[in-house]
Design a protein around this motif. Sequence first.
Motif, PDB file in Angstrom:
ATOM      1  N   LEU A  95      -1.140  -7.407   0.338  1.00  0.00           N
ATOM      2  CA  LEU A  95      -0.618  -7.560   1.427  1.00  0.00           C
ATOM      3  C   LEU A  95      -0.251  -5.956   1.844  1.00  0.00           C
ATOM      4  O   LEU A  95      -0.294  -5.861   3.055  1.00  0.00           O
ATOM      5  CB  LEU A  95       0.860  -8.318   1.052  1.00  0.00           C
ATOM      6  CG  LEU A  95       1.859  -8.364   2.203  1.00  0.00           C
ATOM      7  CD1 LEU A  95       1.229  -8.731   3.444  1.00  0.00           C
ATOM      8  CD2 LEU A  95       3.119  -8.945   1.657  1.00  0.00           C
ATOM      9  N   VAL A  96       0.269  -5.233   1.063  1.00  0.00           N
ATOM     10  CA  VAL A  96       0.398  -3.896   1.475  1.00  0.00           C
ATOM     11  C   VAL A  96      -0.776  -3.086   1.978  1.00  0.00           C
ATOM     12  O   VAL A  96      -0.554  -2.756   3.196  1.00  0.00           O
ATOM     13  CB  VAL A  96       0.822  -3.031   0.091  1.00  0.00           C
ATOM     14  CG1 VAL A  96       1.133  -1.510   0.344  1.00  0.00           C
ATOM     15  CG2 VAL A  96       2.364  -3.575  -0.437  1.00  0.00           C
ATOM     16  N   LEU A  97      -1.765  -3.244   1.577  1.00  0.00           N
ATOM     17  CA  LEU A  97      -2.888  -2.830   2.132  1.00  0.00           C
ATOM     18  C   LEU A  97      -3.428  -3.490   3.489  1.00  0.00           C
ATOM     19  O   LEU A  97      -3.903  -2.490   4.127  1.00  0.00           O
ATOM     20  CB  LEU A  97      -4.227  -2.939   0.945  1.00  0.00           C
ATOM     21  CG  LEU A  97      -4.141  -2.219  -0.293  1.00  0.00           C
ATOM     22  CD1 LEU A  97      -5.269  -2.639  -1.026  1.00  0.00           C
ATOM     23  CD2 LEU A  97      -4.396  -0.549  -0.174  1.00  0.00           C
ATOM     24  N   ARG A  98      -3.248  -4.791   3.416  1.00  0.00           N
ATOM     25  CA  ARG A  98      -3.698  -5.239   4.887  1.00  0.00           C
ATOM     26  C   ARG A  98      -2.640  -4.773   5.758  1.00  0.00           C
ATOM     27  O   ARG A  98      -3.179  -4.510   7.075  1.00  0.00           O
ATOM     28  CB  ARG A  98      -3.543  -7.016   4.642  1.00  0.00           C
ATOM     29  CG  ARG A  98      -3.649  -7.589   6.012  1.00  0.00           C
ATOM     30  CD  ARG A  98      -5.268  -7.407   6.495  1.00  0.00           C
ATOM     31  NE  ARG A  98      -5.087  -7.810   7.967  1.00  0.00           N
ATOM     32  CZ  ARG A  98      -5.500  -9.015   8.423  1.00  0.00           C
ATOM     33  NH1 ARG A  98      -5.738  -9.988   7.564  1.00  0.00           N
ATOM     34  NH2 ARG A  98      -5.445  -9.454   9.780  1.00  0.00           N
ATOM     35  N   ILE A 100      -0.860  -1.765   5.843  1.00  0.00           N
ATOM     36  CA  ILE A 100      -1.257  -0.273   6.284  1.00  0.00           C
ATOM     37  C   ILE A 100      -2.420  -0.356   7.058  1.00  0.00           C
ATOM     38  O   ILE A 100      -2.607   0.567   8.215  1.00  0.00           O
ATOM     39  CB  ILE A 100      -1.547   0.539   4.985  1.00  0.00           C
ATOM     40  CG1 ILE A 100      -0.270   0.443   4.120  1.00  0.00           C
ATOM     41  CG2 ILE A 100      -1.930   1.686   5.166  1.00  0.00           C
ATOM     42  CD1 ILE A 100      -0.392   1.379   2.770  1.00  0.00           C
ATOM     43  N   TYR A 101      -3.527  -1.066   6.714  1.00  0.00           N
ATOM     44  CA  TYR A 101      -4.786  -1.011   7.584  1.00  0.00           C
ATOM     45  C   TYR A 101      -4.516  -1.454   8.848  1.00  0.00           C
ATOM     46  O   TYR A 101      -4.866  -0.963   9.733  1.00  0.00           O
ATOM     47  CB  TYR A 101      -5.714  -2.213   7.094  1.00  0.00           C
ATOM     48  CG  TYR A 101      -7.190  -2.142   7.580  1.00  0.00           C
ATOM     49  CD1 TYR A 101      -8.125  -1.311   7.113  1.00  0.00           C
ATOM     50  CD2 TYR A 101      -7.649  -3.032   8.685  1.00  0.00           C
ATOM     51  CE1 TYR A 101      -9.522  -1.169   7.647  1.00  0.00           C
ATOM     52  CE2 TYR A 101      -8.748  -2.921   9.087  1.00  0.00           C
ATOM     53  CZ  TYR A 101      -9.566  -2.110   8.935  1.00  0.00           C
ATOM     54  OH  TYR A 101     -10.851  -1.992   9.365  1.00  0.00           O
ATOM     55  N   GLU A 102      -3.503  -2.589   9.183  1.00  0.00           N
ATOM     56  CA  GLU A 102      -3.437  -2.837  10.542  1.00  0.00           C
ATOM     57  C   GLU A 102      -2.689  -2.016  11.332  1.00  0.00           C
ATOM     58  O   GLU A 102      -2.854  -1.890  12.814  1.00  0.00           O
ATOM     59  CB  GLU A 102      -2.506  -4.306  10.626  1.00  0.00           C
ATOM     60  CG  GLU A 102      -3.472  -5.505  10.128  1.00  0.00           C
ATOM     61  CD  GLU A 102      -4.937  -5.658  10.795  1.00  0.00           C
ATOM     62  OE1 GLU A 102      -4.871  -5.604  12.074  1.00  0.00           O
ATOM     63  OE2 GLU A 102      -5.900  -6.332  10.087  1.00  0.00           O
ATOM     64  N   GLU A 103      -1.782  -1.337  10.594  1.00  0.00           N
ATOM     65  CA  GLU A 103      -0.962  -0.285  11.365  1.00  0.00           C
ATOM     66  C   GLU A 103      -1.764   0.843  11.732  1.00  0.00           C
ATOM     67  O   GLU A 103      -1.672   1.531  12.983  1.00  0.00           O
ATOM     68  CB  GLU A 103       0.225   0.379  10.466  1.00  0.00           C
ATOM     69  CG  GLU A 103       1.222  -1.003  10.294  1.00  0.00           C
ATOM     70  CD  GLU A 103       2.238  -0.316   9.396  1.00  0.00           C
ATOM     71  OE1 GLU A 103       2.091   0.814   8.850  1.00  0.00           O
ATOM     72  OE2 GLU A 103       3.241  -1.169   8.884  1.00  0.00           O
ATOM     73  N   LYS A 104      -2.668   1.285  11.160  1.00  0.00           N
ATOM     74  CA  LYS A 104      -3.634   2.523  11.411  1.00  0.00           C
ATOM     75  C   LYS A 104      -4.570   1.815  12.556  1.00  0.00           C
ATOM     76  O   LYS A 104      -5.001   2.854  13.450  1.00  0.00           O
ATOM     77  CB  LYS A 104      -4.353   2.518  10.146  1.00  0.00           C
ATOM     78  CG  LYS A 104      -3.722   3.354   8.911  1.00  0.00           C
ATOM     79  CD  LYS A 104      -3.495   4.766   9.195  1.00  0.00           C
ATOM     80  CE  LYS A 104      -2.817   5.551   7.822  1.00  0.00           C
ATOM     81  NZ  LYS A 104      -3.023   6.748   7.766  1.00  0.00           N
ATOM     82  N   THR A 119      -2.270   7.190  -2.445  1.00  0.00           N
ATOM     83  CA  THR A 119      -1.557   6.187  -3.417  1.00  0.00           C
ATOM     84  C   THR A 119      -0.137   6.249  -3.407  1.00  0.00           C
ATOM     85  O   THR A 119       0.478   5.227  -3.580  1.00  0.00           O
ATOM     86  CB  THR A 119      -2.218   6.504  -5.182  1.00  0.00           C
ATOM     87  OG1 THR A 119      -1.987   8.026  -5.180  1.00  0.00           O
ATOM     88  CG2 THR A 119      -3.583   6.233  -5.332  1.00  0.00           C
ATOM     89  N   HIS A 120       0.254   7.521  -3.068  1.00  0.00           N
ATOM     90  CA  HIS A 120       1.887   7.514  -2.843  1.00  0.00           C
ATOM     91  C   HIS A 120       2.465   6.693  -1.712  1.00  0.00           C
ATOM     92  O   HIS A 120       3.313   5.851  -1.756  1.00  0.00           O
ATOM     93  CB  HIS A 120       2.123   8.954  -2.454  1.00  0.00           C
ATOM     94  CG  HIS A 120       2.411   9.944  -3.670  1.00  0.00           C
ATOM     95  ND1 HIS A 120       1.937   9.514  -4.836  1.00  0.00           N
ATOM     96  CD2 HIS A 120       2.622  11.419  -3.958  1.00  0.00           C
ATOM     97  CE1 HIS A 120       2.009  10.410  -5.853  1.00  0.00           C
ATOM     98  NE2 HIS A 120       2.436  11.481  -5.276  1.00  0.00           N
ATOM     99  N   THR A 121       1.858   6.694  -0.656  1.00  0.00           N
ATOM    100  CA  THR A 121       1.883   5.930   0.487  1.00  0.00           C
ATOM    101  C   THR A 121       1.912   4.211   0.023  1.00  0.00           C
ATOM    102  O   THR A 121       2.683   3.615   0.242  1.00  0.00           O
ATOM    103  CB  THR A 121       0.820   6.018   1.795  1.00  0.00           C
ATOM    104  OG1 THR A 121       1.224   7.570   1.979  1.00  0.00           O
ATOM    105  CG2 THR A 121       1.339   5.234   2.895  1.00  0.00           C
ATOM    106  N   ILE A 122       0.660   3.776  -0.729  1.00  0.00           N
ATOM    107  CA  ILE A 122       0.734   2.724  -1.097  1.00  0.00           C
ATOM    108  C   ILE A 122       2.083   2.080  -1.990  1.00  0.00           C
ATOM    109  O   ILE A 122       2.464   0.997  -1.859  1.00  0.00           O
ATOM    110  CB  ILE A 122      -0.718   2.358  -1.597  1.00  0.00           C
ATOM    111  CG1 ILE A 122      -1.949   2.555  -0.770  1.00  0.00           C
ATOM    112  CG2 ILE A 122      -0.708   0.969  -2.285  1.00  0.00           C
ATOM    113  CD1 ILE A 122      -3.200   2.760  -1.411  1.00  0.00           C
ATOM    114  N   LEU A 123       2.112   2.843  -2.902  1.00  0.00           N
ATOM    115  CA  LEU A 123       3.190   2.788  -3.789  1.00  0.00           C
ATOM    116  C   LEU A 123       4.584   2.714  -3.195  1.00  0.00           C
ATOM    117  O   LEU A 123       5.423   1.872  -3.081  1.00  0.00           O
ATOM    118  CB  LEU A 123       3.341   3.623  -4.784  1.00  0.00           C
ATOM    119  CG  LEU A 123       2.135   3.534  -5.851  1.00  0.00           C
ATOM    120  CD1 LEU A 123       2.350   4.784  -6.801  1.00  0.00           C
ATOM    121  CD2 LEU A 123       2.245   2.305  -6.642  1.00  0.00           C
ATOM    122  N   ASP A 124       4.863   3.534  -2.033  1.00  0.00           N
ATOM    123  CA  ASP A 124       6.000   3.352  -1.325  1.00  0.00           C
ATOM    124  C   ASP A 124       6.214   2.359  -0.560  1.00  0.00           C
ATOM    125  O   ASP A 124       7.234   1.690  -0.500  1.00  0.00           O
ATOM    126  CB  ASP A 124       6.333   4.870  -0.591  1.00  0.00           C
ATOM    127  CG  ASP A 124       6.426   6.193  -1.320  1.00  0.00           C
ATOM    128  OD1 ASP A 124       6.836   6.048  -2.344  1.00  0.00           O
ATOM    129  OD2 ASP A 124       6.236   7.293  -0.603  1.00  0.00           O
TER     130      ASP A 124
END
Length: 215
Positions: A95-98, A100-104, A119-124
């Motif tokens: 869910l996090v990856l999706r 982030i992907y859509e926002e980009k 990785t820091h952005t994903i964890l945050d």
Amino acid sequence: MLRELKKVVEESGKDAQEFQQTANFVIANQFASAYKHGQRKHYLLLESYQEYFDRLFDALGMKLYINENERLAGVLPIQKEAFVRLKTDETLFLLVLRQIYEEKIENFEVDNGFVATNTHTILDRFVQLVKREIPNETRFKDILALFSRHGIVIRGKSYEEDSKNQMINITPVVRLIVTEAYLRQLESFNGADPDEDDVADTDVETETVQATNQD
């Protein structure tokens, strides 16, 4: 299928091994991108001979997927039994990856269908979104390795100024894996902290092959 292979070889003038190698690559790695080193030849063959590969993978219980705009080709399972069931933390990281992907994508921060993060952005984002503590380093690496095997992410180098922060490219595969229905179901997650061994209620549309993808 040997007759089909012989026919496409005769018509194309190519070697049979080229078709066999591409089929084996896709079965092992699930997706091939024209923009990823070492995969372009497989993508171009899949794109050029879609009819042959469509019949081949259909016979194996898989559906051929080609996106000529994003230059991405691969296979998805047809039968429900071929779907992978993920653990809760794996599901939530999807869910996090999706997101982030859509926002980009919305901000036009995309390069050939790939979006860059780390990785820091994903964890945050994981902490912000699901209100849970981040997994330990070993567990997080295992999750990234799983996603890499299925072509969802491409792991890059670590930053010189912070060796624990690794460059990550999220691929268009995330849109195929995390469908809109799946996304809505995940967004209803209430932040509870289930047992780490619990399996998520949602099946993910990805093959159960366990071959190492090229990073």
